[in-house]
Design an enzyme around this catalytic site. Structure first.
Site, mmCIF file in Angstrom:
data_model
loop_
_atom_site.group_PDB
_atom_site.id
_atom_site.type_symbol
_atom_site.label_atom_id
_atom_site.label_comp_id
_atom_site.label_asym_id
_atom_site.label_seq_id
_atom_site.Cartn_x
_atom_site.Cartn_y
_atom_site.Cartn_z
ATOM 1 N N ASN A 8 -56.991 -29.127 -12.760
ATOM 2 C CA ASN A 8 -55.714 -28.906 -13.432
ATOM 3 C C ASN A 8 -55.982 -27.847 -14.492
ATOM 4 O O ASN A 8 -56.646 -28.121 -15.489
ATOM 5 C CB ASN A 8 -55.196 -30.194 -14.067
ATOM 6 N N ALA A 10 -54.330 -26.746 -16.801
ATOM 7 C CA ALA A 10 -53.810 -27.062 -18.129
ATOM 8 C C ALA A 10 -54.717 -28.032 -18.881
ATOM 9 O O ALA A 10 -54.499 -28.282 -20.064
ATOM 10 C CB ALA A 10 -52.407 -27.665 -18.009
ATOM 11 N N CYS A 11 -55.745 -28.555 -18.226
ATOM 12 C CA CYS A 11 -56.634 -29.552 -18.818
ATOM 13 C C CYS A 11 -57.910 -28.882 -19.324
ATOM 14 O O CYS A 11 -58.623 -28.223 -18.560
ATOM 15 C CB CYS A 11 -56.971 -30.614 -17.772
ATOM 16 N N GLY A 12 -58.220 -29.062 -20.600
ATOM 17 C CA GLY A 12 -59.408 -28.462 -21.187
ATOM 18 C C GLY A 12 -60.690 -28.955 -20.540
ATOM 19 O O GLY A 12 -61.610 -28.170 -20.290
#
Length: 129
Positions: A8, A10-12
């Site tokens: 993902n 958007a996931c750090g």
């Protein structure tokens, strides 16, 4: 050698794991699982390969976990998998698959356990305001 990451962007943590893999000189097959979720059989296989309980793959934060009542301990593994199929955001990430195994790579450094024998240098950057 094929390495896959269920990612993902958007996931750090997911971005960090992808960077660790690339830092090892490997370009993985990247599956943005929110756009292309795994099928039921694939998800069941991933969980089995990781050797973890189905509940440990469920993500609570930023998902409909509580609204769907997924904290109910009476729910079966099949019910939990049904929920992940209906709402892929419930699948925790990143999941990495290599010839050495499969793992939910939280924390990011977990990926190092399943990468081939390579030396990976990395640093953790702390953001402080």
């Amino acid at each position: 050698m094929t390495i896959m990451i269920y990612h993902n962007p958007a996931c750090g943590t997911s971005r960090n794991v992808l960077a660790l893999i690339r830092n090892a000189g490997i370009e993985p097959t990247t599956i943005e699982y929110l756009k292309t979720p795994p099928g039921r059989a694939e998800l069941v296989d991933l969980i089995a390969r990781m050797g973890v309980p189905v509940r440990s793959v469920l993500r609570e934060k930023g998902t409909p976990f509580h609204e769907l009542g997924l904290d109910n301990p009476a729910l079966s593994d099949d019910a939990l998998i049904d929920a992940m199929m209906a709402h892929p955001i419930l699948i925790n990430r990143p999941i990495v698959v290599t010839p050495l195994g499969a793992a939910l790579c939280r924390p990011s450094e977990t990926v190092l356990d399943i990468l081939p024998n390579t030396t990976v240098a990395f640093c953790v950057v702390s953001e402080r305001g």
